[in-house]
Design a protein around this motif. Structure first.
Motif: not given
Length: 118
Positions: A59-67
């Motif tokens: 997530r810190s690199k914008g690879i994964a997203l959390a919802e």
């Protein structure tokens, strides 16, 4: 030349986050479907805390997203093509490990397995 160096450094930074066996597996799983930490932990046979730490890095690199989904959090890839790109990268293993049939055959099998499920 400075632009090339800047871009190369940024890409290396992103690739260094991807370059971990657990994170590669997480990316591959998220390429198939959204998952929560519990599901990923079961699929990868890892502790939930370990999966959460890896997801935080992605997530810190914008690879994964959390919802947020009620009480749980569902994770997905920001770029779904990334999972396919990694699977195609297994061809490098097949080519480079000509002296290790075990690795070469494993790479072929995993690439087939992951490609079928997409």
């Amino acid at each position: 030349m400075p632009q090339q160096t800047l871009v190369a450094r940024q890409l290396a930074d992103i690739l260094s986050v991807i370059a971990h066996p657990h994170r590669i597996r997480i990316i591959e799983e998220l390429g198939r479907r959204e998952c929560d930490v519990h599901t990923l932990a079961e699929l990868l046979d890892l502790r939930q805390s370990t999966v959460s730490q890896h997801l935080a890095q992605l997530r810190s690199k914008g690879i994964a997203l959390a919802e947020r989904d009620g009480r749980s959090v569902r994770y997905s890839l920001s770029r779904t093509w990334l999972a396919g790109w990694l699977v195609e990268g297994f061809q490098l293993l097949e080519l480079q490990n000509t002296q290790s049939n075990k690795v070469m055959e494993a790479a072929k099998a995993v690439r087939r397995l992951w490609r079928v499920k997409k």
